[in-house]
Design an enzyme around this catalytic site. Structure first.
Site, short mmCIF file in Angstrom:
data_model
loop_
_atom_site.label_atom_id
_atom_site.label_comp_id
_atom_site.label_asym_id
_atom_site.label_seq_id
_atom_site.Cartn_x
_atom_site.Cartn_y
_atom_site.Cartn_z
CG ASP A 57 -2.23 0.75 -3.25
OD1 ASP A 57 -1.07 1.19 -3.15
OD2 ASP A 57 -3.14 1.08 -2.48
CE LYS A 77 -6.51 0.89 1.23
NZ LYS A 77 -5.43 1.90 1.23
CB CYS A 113 -6.21 3.23 -2.19
SG CYS A 113 -4.89 3.94 -1.20
CG ASP A 137 -2.13 0.87 1.08
OD1 ASP A 137 -2.17 1.67 0.13
OD2 ASP A 137 -3.03 0.78 1.93
CG HIS A 178 -10.08 2.06 -0.08
ND1 HIS A 178 -8.95 2.84 -0.30
CD2 HIS A 178 -11.07 2.94 0.21
CE1 HIS A 178 -9.25 4.12 -0.14
NE2 HIS A 178 -10.55 4.20 0.16
#
Length: 467
Positions: free
Chosen positions: A313, A157, A103, A63, A159
Site C-alpha cells: 500500500d 484492512k 495507508c 501493508d 482504513h
C-alpha cells in the site's frame, strides 16, 4: 536464448546483490541476493491474441512492505518463494508506485481511481479519527464492478473511515470481514484507542487467533466458493505493519495489550520492539499465507480466469529493505511510494516477464474496470490510465505524468524524470533510470525542464481540495 533483462530490472537485482554484503554484518541470515530468473524477459503482449471471459479479480495488498522486501526484488535475507512464483507466472513491475505515501490515501486512490486530494477523506494522511471517510455516494472500483455484474468482497484492512458513516458495505462491497482502523494488535484485535476492531459486515466478530491466519482462512474460503458470477476480492493484509508480532508471540502480544488497556496510545507503535529478524519472520509468513490463498484458488479450478495482483500500500517502514531507494513510508522519495507489484492472468498474459513502465494505483483501477467491461462514472473522471490495451494487445502507453501530494512534499514523474520538493522546500530534479536513489540533483543544469514539471504539478494541484 532468453531476452536480457531491461536496464532498470537488471540494475535493481545488481543493487540487491551489492547490498547483501553490507547487510551481512547486521543480518545473520543474509545471503547473496538471488540471480535473476534467466527466463524473465521484457514485457510483450501475448500473440496470437487470446480470448477469455471477464476475469475474476484477486487484488492483494501487503501493508508497509518495502520495495525490495521480496527475494524477487533483490532482498538479500528475506525469502518469498510463493510471491516469487507468482512473478514467474506473470509480470513483475519494477517502476510501480502507490497512490500516496501512507495507508488510507493510497486506498482512496485505488478504490476511486482518483488522486486522494479529490475527496475530503483522502486529505487525511492517514485517517486517525471518525470525522472523515470514503463517502458512500462516491463510485468505487467495487460499486462499478458490482453494477456490471460482479460479486464483491473486501477481507482485511479497510482504513477508509469508521462506522456508522463509512464502511465497505456502504461503498460497493457485498461482503466485508476485517478491521476498520489503520492498525491493530494481531491477537486481541485492539486498535490504537483500545477499541475492538474485527468485524463481519458491520457487526463485531470475536476471534482471538493470530490475525493473518484468520484473513488467510477467510480469503481461501471465498476464492474456493462455487461462484455464479465473476468476482472481485480485495484482500488487504495488515502484515508486516507494526506492532512487530509474529505468529506465536503471545507474550509480546500480552505486554502490548496491557499497555493499551492502561491508556498508552503509543503502545501499538511498538517503538521499543521489533528487529530485522522479526520483520523477516512476518514477511515470510505473509508470503506463506498468500501461497495458501493461491493454492485454494488453484484447487477451485478458477486459476486460469482469475487476474491476481499483488502490491504494497506504500513504501516500507522501520525494518524494510528499500535499497537502492532513498526514503520510506510517509515520504514522496522513491522509497516511500515505489512498491513491489506483480500481475498474473494465465488466460491472457504470458509469464516470466518484467516491465519498467511507470504506473501507479489509479492506473490499476482504470485497467481493472476496462478488463471487467465496466465504465467509470461520468461525474467522477478517473485520474489513472487504463493499461488494458498495453497488457492485452501491446498498445503503446502515452507518456503521462504521475502525480503525488502530501503535506509538506510534492512529486511528479514524467518518463525518467522526477520533480521533487521535500520538507526543505527546495525544488529538485532527478533522472531515475540513472539515479534511482535520488542523489544527483539535476535542477541546476535543467532549469527549463524543472520549470515545466513544476508547472505541470501545480496545474494538477490547483484542481484538488486544499488541506
Amino acid at each position: 536464448m532468453s531476452t536480457p533483462l531491461s536496464r532498470r530490472a537488471l540494475g535493481g537485482v545488481a543493487a540487491g546483490a551489492a547490498a547483501a554484503a553490507a547487510l551481512g554484518a547486521t543480518a545473520t541470515s543474509a545471503q547473496a541476493a538471488p540471480a535473476p530468473d534467466p527466463q524473465e524477459r521484457p514485457f510483450r503482449a501475448a500473440h496470437p491474441r487470446r480470448h477469455s471471459r471477464r476475469p475474476n479479480i484477486l487484488f492483494i495488498l501487503g501493508d508497509d512492505l518495502g520495495w525490495a522486501d521480496l527475494s524477487s526484488y533483490g532482498s538479500p535475507h528475506i525469502r518469498t518463494p510463493h510471491l516469487d512464483r507468482l512473478a514467474r507466472q506473470g509480470v513483475r513491475f519494477t517502476d510501480a508506485y502507490s497512490g500516496s505515501a501512507t495507508c488510507s490515501p493510497t486506498r482512496f486512490s485505488l478504490y476511486t481511481g482518483r488522486y486522494p486530494g479529490r475527496t475530503k477523506g483522502g486529505l487525511a494522511e492517514p485517517i486517525a479519527d471518525r470525522s472523515v471517510g470514503l463517502e458512500p455516494t462516491h463510485p468505487t472500483l467495487a460499486s462499478l464492478l458490482r453494477d456490471s455484474g460482479y460479486a464483491t468482497a473486501l477481507i482485511g484492512k479497510w482504513h477508509c473511515g469508521y462506522l456508522p458513516d463509512y464502511s465497505p458495505t456502504k461503498s460497493g462491497w457485498d461482503e466485508f470481514f476485517g478491521n476498520f482502523g489503520g492498525a491493530l494488535e494481531y491477537y486481541s484485535k485492539l486498535g490504537l484507542a483500545g477499541e475492538y476492531d474485527l468485524y463481519e459486515g458491520d457487526a463485531e466478530y470475536k476471534d482471538l487467533r493470530y490475525y493473518t491466519r484468520i484473513l488467510t482462512e477467510r480469503a481461501s474460503e471465498y476464492v474456493g466458493r462455487d461462484h455464479e458470477k465473476p468476482w472481485l476480492l480485495n484482500l488487504n493484509f495488515t502484515t508486516p505493519h507494526w506492532p512487530w508480532i509474529a505468529a506465536g508471540d503471545t507474550e509480546e502480544s500480552a505486554g502490548i495489550v496491557r499497555r493499551i488497556k492502561a491508556g498508552d496510545r503509543s503502545a501499538l507503535w511498538h517503538q521499543d520492539g521489533g528487529s530485522v529478524e522479526k520483520y523477516k519472520e512476518m514477511v515470510e509468513d505473509l508470503d506463506r499465507s498468500i501461497g495458501q490463498v493461491l493454492a485454494a484458488l488453484k484447487r477451485s479450478g478458477q486459476e486460469q480466469d482469475t487476474l491476481v495482483f499483488f502490491a504494497s500500500d506504500n513504501g516500507g517502514e522501520r525494518f524494510s529493505y528499500n535499497w537502492p531507494l532513498a526514503g520510506n513510508k510517509g515520504s514522496l522519495q522513491e522509497g516511500g511510494i515505489r512498491v513491489p507489484s506483480i500481475l498474473r492472468w494465465p488466460a491472457r498474459i504470458d509469464g516470466g516477464q518484467v516491465s519498467d513502465l511507470p504506473v501507479f494505483s489509479p492506473d490499476w483501477t482504470a485497467t481493472l474496470l476496462e478488463l471487467a467491461g465496466a465504465r467509470p462514472h461520468p461525474a467522477y473522471p478517473l485520474d489513472g490510465t487504463s493499461l488494458a490495451g498495453h497488457l492485452l494487445r501491446g498498445a503503446e502507453v502515452p507518456e503521462r505524468d504521475l502525480f503525488w501530494r502530501v503535506r509538506g512534499e510534492r512529486a511528479l514523474r514524467r518518463g525518467d524524470w522526477k520533480y521533487y520538493r521535500g520538507k526543505s522546500g527546495r525544488d529538485q530534479l532527478f533522472h531515475l533510470s540513472e539515479d534511482s536513489r535520488e542523489q544527483a540533483d539535476r535542477a541546476p543544469f535543467e532549469q527549463a525542464r524543472l520549470a515545466e514539471l513544476r508547472a505541470a504539478w501545480e496545474r494538477i494541484d490547483a484542481g484538488l481540495l486544499r488541506y
